[in-house]
Design an enzyme around this catalytic site. Structure first.
Site, PDB file in Angstrom:
ATOM      1  N   LEU A  60       3.046   0.866  -3.151  1.00  0.00           N
ATOM      2  CA  LEU A  60       1.795   0.566  -2.466  1.00  0.00           C
ATOM      3  C   LEU A  60       1.918  -0.838  -1.906  1.00  0.00           C
ATOM      4  O   LEU A  60       2.304  -1.770  -2.615  1.00  0.00           O
ATOM      5  CB  LEU A  60       0.615   0.653  -3.435  1.00  0.00           C
ATOM      6  CG  LEU A  60       0.408   2.017  -4.104  1.00  0.00           C
ATOM      7  CD1 LEU A  60      -0.750   1.950  -5.094  1.00  0.00           C
ATOM      8  CD2 LEU A  60       0.153   3.096  -3.070  1.00  0.00           C
ATOM      9  N   SER A 321      -0.356  -9.775  -4.291  1.00  0.00           N
ATOM     10  CA  SER A 321      -1.351  -8.960  -3.604  1.00  0.00           C
ATOM     11  C   SER A 321      -2.699  -9.656  -3.474  1.00  0.00           C
ATOM     12  O   SER A 321      -3.465  -9.371  -2.560  1.00  0.00           O
ATOM     13  CB  SER A 321      -1.532  -7.645  -4.361  1.00  0.00           C
ATOM     14  OG  SER A 321      -1.925  -7.899  -5.707  1.00  0.00           O
ATOM     15  N   THR A 343       7.337  -5.454  -6.412  1.00  0.00           N
ATOM     16  CA  THR A 343       7.448  -6.517  -5.423  1.00  0.00           C
ATOM     17  C   THR A 343       6.099  -7.074  -4.977  1.00  0.00           C
ATOM     18  O   THR A 343       6.023  -8.224  -4.551  1.00  0.00           O
ATOM     19  CB  THR A 343       8.222  -6.024  -4.186  1.00  0.00           C
ATOM     20  OG1 THR A 343       7.549  -4.896  -3.628  1.00  0.00           O
ATOM     21  CG2 THR A 343       9.637  -5.634  -4.564  1.00  0.00           C
ATOM     22  N   CYS A 344       5.069  -6.275  -5.041  1.00  0.00           N
ATOM     23  CA  CYS A 344       3.751  -6.769  -4.620  1.00  0.00           C
ATOM     24  C   CYS A 344       3.175  -7.756  -5.627  1.00  0.00           C
ATOM     25  O   CYS A 344       2.220  -8.471  -5.320  1.00  0.00           O
ATOM     26  CB  CYS A 344       2.789  -5.600  -4.424  1.00  0.00           C
ATOM     27  SG  CYS A 344       3.280  -4.490  -3.096  1.00  0.00           S
ATOM     28  N   PHE A 345       3.753  -7.769  -6.824  1.00  0.00           N
ATOM     29  CA  PHE A 345       3.247  -8.656  -7.881  1.00  0.00           C
ATOM     30  C   PHE A 345       4.325  -9.601  -8.391  1.00  0.00           C
ATOM     31  O   PHE A 345       4.112 -10.301  -9.378  1.00  0.00           O
ATOM     32  CB  PHE A 345       2.691  -7.814  -9.036  1.00  0.00           C
ATOM     33  CG  PHE A 345       1.657  -6.813  -8.593  1.00  0.00           C
ATOM     34  CD1 PHE A 345       0.353  -7.204  -8.366  1.00  0.00           C
ATOM     35  CD2 PHE A 345       2.004  -5.486  -8.376  1.00  0.00           C
ATOM     36  CE1 PHE A 345      -0.598  -6.290  -7.935  1.00  0.00           C
ATOM     37  CE2 PHE A 345       1.057  -4.561  -7.949  1.00  0.00           C
ATOM     38  CZ  PHE A 345      -0.253  -4.967  -7.722  1.00  0.00           C
TER      39      PHE A 345
END
Length: 376
Positions: A60, A321, A343-345
């Site tokens: 996401l 994010s 990767t978003c965090f």
């Protein structure tokens, strides 16, 4: 829509969606479609919040997936094999516009597309794969180019100009004129540095003018139209006037991040979940990082954050994010599991391995053999 195609951009409220496949071939196959999508949209649409989807993956996009998208796409569009860009010289792998790009009849449209794409990366705070030469950044900033700028891209030519500057031309008996020749694809192109330059000899009295004119020519030879097309595309998305507060090195850092990975800064700005700084797995992890070369550290960083670049302010300014998000190591799973990344965090799920050798083996495998995103 067929599985191998790169989907059209989708609008929903204030979000701009791009959908596509991952893999070594998808960019090459769909590069024209990506070009078409970015070129057909009005500039303000390209400033919408981005949402990238790699078809068939769980990720996401809260920032990490789009970082990877920009990194992968920039690697492809800036590839010197397309003859649009070239390396500055054999010892400098920064990119500059290739004077021979005219072999592609649509090269000016491609430069405008790349200008738009690079501006998108800057606007959305994403890093690109490879940086440009310092003179190119100065051109973007509309700063005056000097003789010293030639040194990084053509040391031999720079040294010849320094010799002319430091010696008395009249006493050397050199026959130099206000004209130059250069070769592109086997064709010698003649250029007059000023009107009737073929008939005006360089002397000690006028050599300063000659050095100024030849410097300007060397930095722009054969690439005036390409540079203009790139800047036109860039200016449509990010007005060049917005860059006037920065110098060329700051612009490079904003586009490419830091090149060297500072392990001390990385370790100092890392947080832990279900581990502590003294947990043996954490101690082993940093031992593993320190024994790597810089290239492998960058690949580990890309595995966890989606990019191998570090923000201008170092690891303390990593973004997630919901804003600033420190690099995180979390204890997850069993010792038989591979590490996972979010990767978003900016988070690495590191299982409780039983030995340093096991941790090295699992991390090496994760970095070298896997691609894709975990989901949270």
């Amino acid at each position: 829509m067929r599985q191998h195609s790169f989907a059209v951009a989708v609008y929903q409220h204030s979000i701009l969606y791009f959908k596509g496949n991952r893999g070594k071939s998808w960019l090459k196959i769909n590069l024209y479609i990506i070009y078409f999508q970015i070129m057909r949209l009005p500039a303000y649409e390209l400033r919408r919040r981005l949402y990238i989807i790699f078809r068939g993956e769980e990720g996401l996009d809260y920032g990490g997936v789009s970082r990877e998208w920009f990194f992968l796409l920039s690697h492809e569009v800036l590839n010197p094999m397309y003859c649009l860009f070239e390396y500055a010289n054999k010892n400098n792998y920064s990119l500059q516009i290739n004077p021979a790009s005219y072999v592609n009849p649509d090269h000016l449209l491609y430069f405008k597309f790349i200008g738009r794409f690079i501006a998108m990366a800057l606007y959305h705070g994403r890093f690109i794969y490879s940086g440009f030469t310092m003179p190119f950044y100065k051109r973007m900033l509309n700063k005056k180019l000097t003789m010293k700028d030639i040194e990084s891209i053509d040391p031999e030519f720079y040294n010849s100009l320094v010799w002319i500057k430091d010696n008395n031309i009249d006493e050397c008996g050199l026959e130099m004129w206000f004209s130059v020749d250069f070769e592109v694809l086997g064709q010698v192109i003649h250029h007059e540095l000023k009107p009737a330059g073929d008939k005006e000899r360089v002397t000690e009295a006028n050599k300063e003018q000659y050095l100024q004119l030849v410097t300007q020519w060397r930095m722009t030879r054969g690439i005036e139209e390409q540079t203009s097309a790139f800047l036109d595309g860039f200016n449509e998305v990010v007005p060049l006037e917005w860059l006037k507060y920065f110098d060329e090195r700051e612009l490079e850092l904003m586009l490419c991040g830091m090149q060297e990975v500072d392990v001390d800064d990385w370790q100092r700005n890392t947080i832990y979940r279900h581990y502590t700084r003294t947990s043996k797995q954490v101690v082993w992890f940093w031992q593993f990082v320190r024994q790597m070369d810089n290239e492998k550290r960058a690949r580990l960083l890309q595995f966890v954050t989606g990019t191998c670049r570090v923000p201008v302010g170092g690891f303390a300014e990593l973004m997630g994010s919901n804003g600033p998000q420190r690099f995180c190591i979390e204890k997850v799973g069993k010792d038989t599991w591979l590490p996972r990344s979010h990767t978003c965090f900016n988070r690495l799920d590191l299982p409780p391995y039983k030995s340093y050798e096991q941790l090295c083996e699992k991390l090496n495998f994760a970095i070298e053999e896997t691609e894709g995103f975990g989901q949270e």
